[in-house]
Structure formats: C-alpha cells, structure tokens
Design a protein around this motif. Structure first.
Motif, PDB file in Angstrom:
ATOM      1  N   ARG A 167     -27.610  11.044   0.697  1.00 40.77           N
ATOM      2  CA  ARG A 167     -26.500  11.826   1.241  1.00 40.77           C
ATOM      3  C   ARG A 167     -25.850  11.057   2.385  1.00 40.77           C
ATOM      4  O   ARG A 167     -26.530  10.554   3.279  1.00 40.77           O
ATOM      5  CB  ARG A 167     -27.002  13.174   1.755  1.00 40.77           C
ATOM      6  N   HIS A 168     -24.530  10.946   2.326  1.00 41.61           N
ATOM      7  CA  HIS A 168     -23.816  10.260   3.407  1.00 41.61           C
ATOM      8  C   HIS A 168     -23.395  11.291   4.442  1.00 41.61           C
ATOM      9  O   HIS A 168     -22.664  12.229   4.143  1.00 41.61           O
ATOM     10  CB  HIS A 168     -22.605   9.506   2.877  1.00 41.61           C
ATOM     11  N   LEU A 169     -23.890  11.126   5.655  1.00 38.59           N
ATOM     12  CA  LEU A 169     -23.656  12.086   6.729  1.00 38.59           C
ATOM     13  C   LEU A 169     -22.843  11.451   7.854  1.00 38.59           C
ATOM     14  O   LEU A 169     -22.989  10.255   8.131  1.00 38.59           O
ATOM     15  CB  LEU A 169     -24.978  12.606   7.295  1.00 38.59           C
ATOM     16  N   ILE A 170     -22.001  12.248   8.458  1.00 41.51           N
ATOM     17  CA  ILE A 170     -21.311  11.832   9.678  1.00 41.51           C
ATOM     18  C   ILE A 170     -21.787  12.750  10.795  1.00 41.51           C
ATOM     19  O   ILE A 170     -21.620  13.972  10.725  1.00 41.51           O
ATOM     20  CB  ILE A 170     -19.785  11.910   9.538  1.00 41.51           C
ATOM     21  N   LYS A 171     -22.418  12.166  11.805  1.00 41.75           N
ATOM     22  CA  LYS A 171     -22.885  12.927  12.956  1.00 41.75           C
ATOM     23  C   LYS A 171     -21.808  12.910  14.037  1.00 41.75           C
ATOM     24  O   LYS A 171     -21.169  11.881  14.260  1.00 41.75           O
ATOM     25  CB  LYS A 171     -24.169  12.323  13.534  1.00 41.75           C
ATOM     26  N   PHE A 172     -21.629  14.031  14.698  1.00 40.93           N
ATOM     27  CA  PHE A 172     -20.702  14.123  15.817  1.00 40.93           C
ATOM     28  C   PHE A 172     -21.489  14.424  17.085  1.00 40.93           C
ATOM     29  O   PHE A 172     -22.289  15.363  17.126  1.00 40.93           O
ATOM     30  CB  PHE A 172     -19.655  15.217  15.565  1.00 40.93           C
TER      31      PHE A 172
END
Length: 299
Positions: free
Chosen positions: A61-66
C-alpha cells in the motif's frame, strides 16, 4: 518494554484483550488529544509547517503521511492510502489543501514536500490557491538525490553493486557469516542509514574498515575447501574481494559520499532546526569532497 517488565519482577499480569482495545486504548487517545491541544496552541502562536512523506508498506500500500512541525516539535496528523488513486499534481494539491484547512490557513507558514515532479507541480498549484503560502523542498530528499546521482557514476555504480553482492552472499550463508563475525568480534558489515543510498555508502565504509578480515575470509584454506568456493557466485565474490582495484574504488565512493552523509545527519535530525547550519555544512562538504578526490582520475 522488556526492561520495564524486568523491573516489575515476578507476578506481572499482562493486560487482557478487552483492556488493550477499550480502557487502555481510550486512555492513550486522551493523552494524544492533550498533546494535540498543546501543539494546536503552538500552531496559533508561532505558525507551523505541514510536511508530507510518501512510503510503501509491506502489504504494497502506498501511503502519504502528513505531519505538522512547529517549535513545539513534530506531530503526526494523518495518513492517506493513495494506491488506487492517480498521484498527479491536482490530487496531491487537494490532499494538502484539506490538511491545511484542518490546521487553519492562518496558522500555516509553509508546506514541505519531497522533490518528485508531481509534488513540485502540486506546490505550484497550492501557492496559486493560497497566495500567503511558502513551499519548500525537503533538504534531506535533495541530499539523497545528490547521493543517488553520485552512486550512478560509472566509476562507482559497479563498486556499489559488488558491495551489495558481497554482503548478500555473506549473510545468506550461515557458516560464512559466523566465521566473519568471529573475526570481527561480533560486528556486522551491514550498516543501516537514513536512506537507501546512505545505507549503501555506510555499508561500503564498513566493508573498507574490515577489508583485511574479508580478504582473509575469502583467501584461506577453509574457503578454498568449501562448496561455496566452487559456485559461480562464490567465484565472483572471491575475485573482487581480492581485487586491489575494487578496494581502491570503494575508497573513492567513501571520499565522494561521506561528507554528504554528514550533511544528511544534520538535516535529518530532529533535535534543533537544521536550516541555519545547512549552507555552511554543504560548503564544508564540497571542500572536503574536492580535497579528497582532486588527485583521483575520472572525478
């Protein structure tokens, strides 16, 4: 955790399934909410910088953390699974705008992202939508890209590949690994770094430090009598471990990269703001690299 259990001593009763998922989880959430309240006060007082970090987990899974950074520290805001989405500039700009609205536009000073083309374009869209916003490239990612370009140089690429082959070969064979650790007094030759390229260079540095051990490991009678010495992979590793040219190029890789690794440590730390030291650190790294490589051919 293990140390705490040991300090408690015999008779420790672990929490039940219900305690973990209900009262203890609620307690942890309340503590996190209090921490967030403290951060939100700092966002209003000082302003803050939303930051993004993209990565792929073990499930693909490709995740973008903020995250949000301010003088009080860095706080995790949210993560978004973007595997099924087209990660173009418009989509990224929308995600960032949503996070900025959650924080409060009046509290946001700048947005920090990596240097991918889609993130650059997203930063441009954000600045047009929010004229008061500054957009900044991630310094650690910039330095990592410089190191990537250095690692792609013809003179160094083959050496890094050989270094990976050597470490993979040693760590895949138990007896060989045990013999190496015996000679290095338990020390490993693989060293983890902040990024993939930092890890490659640190491992080469470790190989260079232990080259006498590795030469003896692949040059003694025990090696020649082993089955591994007769394999294609074994013969290949043996050839460059005993090659003077290989170790000379390993040294070149270290001279070309270690000064940048020192800069990476400065900008990747979270103890104090790094931008004040970045310019001086880069000039120092350039001078050190030039001094180390000025007599080397091909650089």
């Amino acid at each position: 955790m293990v140390e705490s259990i040991g300090q408690f001593g015999p008779g420790l009763k672990p929490p039940s399934y219900h305690e973990l998922r209900v009262p203890l989880l609620e307690k942890a959430k309340k503590e996190t909410d209090k921490l967030k309240e403290k951060q939100e006060k700092a966002w209003k007082q000082y302003g803050c910088s939303p930051m993004s970090d993209g990565w792929t987990n073990k499930r693909g899974r490709h995740l973008i953390k903020f995250l949000v950074n301010c003088p009080e520290g860095t706080f995790f805001l949210s993560s978004v699974d973007v595997l099924s989405k087209i990660q173009d500039a418009k989509m990224l700009a929308v995600l960032f705008e949503q996070q900025i609205n959650l924080i409060g536009r009046e509290n946001v000073v700048q947005v920090v992202t990596d240097n991918g083309a889609n993130f650059k374009a997203a930063r441009g869209l954000l600045c047009r939508r929010i004229p008061t916003l500054f957009c900044t490239s991630c310094a650690a990612h910039c330095i990592d890209l410089i190191m990537e370009d250095i690692c792609k140089l013809k003179e160094l690429d083959a050496t890094i590949t050989h270094g990976r082959s050597l470490t993979t070969f040693v760590y895949r064979h138990g007896r060989l690994l045990a013999a190496m650790r015996e000679k290095t007094q338990g020390r490993d030759i693989v060293r983890a770094g902040a990024t993939r390229f930092a890890t490659a260079i640190l491992t080469l540095q470790s190989l260079h430090k232990n080259q006498d051990v590795l030469r003896k490991l692949f040059g003694n009678e025990e090696w020649f009598n082993s089955k591994l010495a007769k394999t294609v992979a074994g013969k290949k590793v043996h050839s460059f471990v005993l090659s003077t040219k290989f170790w000379s190029t390993v040294e070149d890789c270290i001279l070309a990269s270690i000064p940048l690794l020192q800069v990476l440590r400065v900008v990747d730390g979270d103890e104090k703001p790094a931008m004040a030291d970045l310019c001086a650190a880069m000039y120092f790294a350039k001078d050190k690299m030039k001094l180390g490589l000025e007599k080397k051919k091909g650089f």
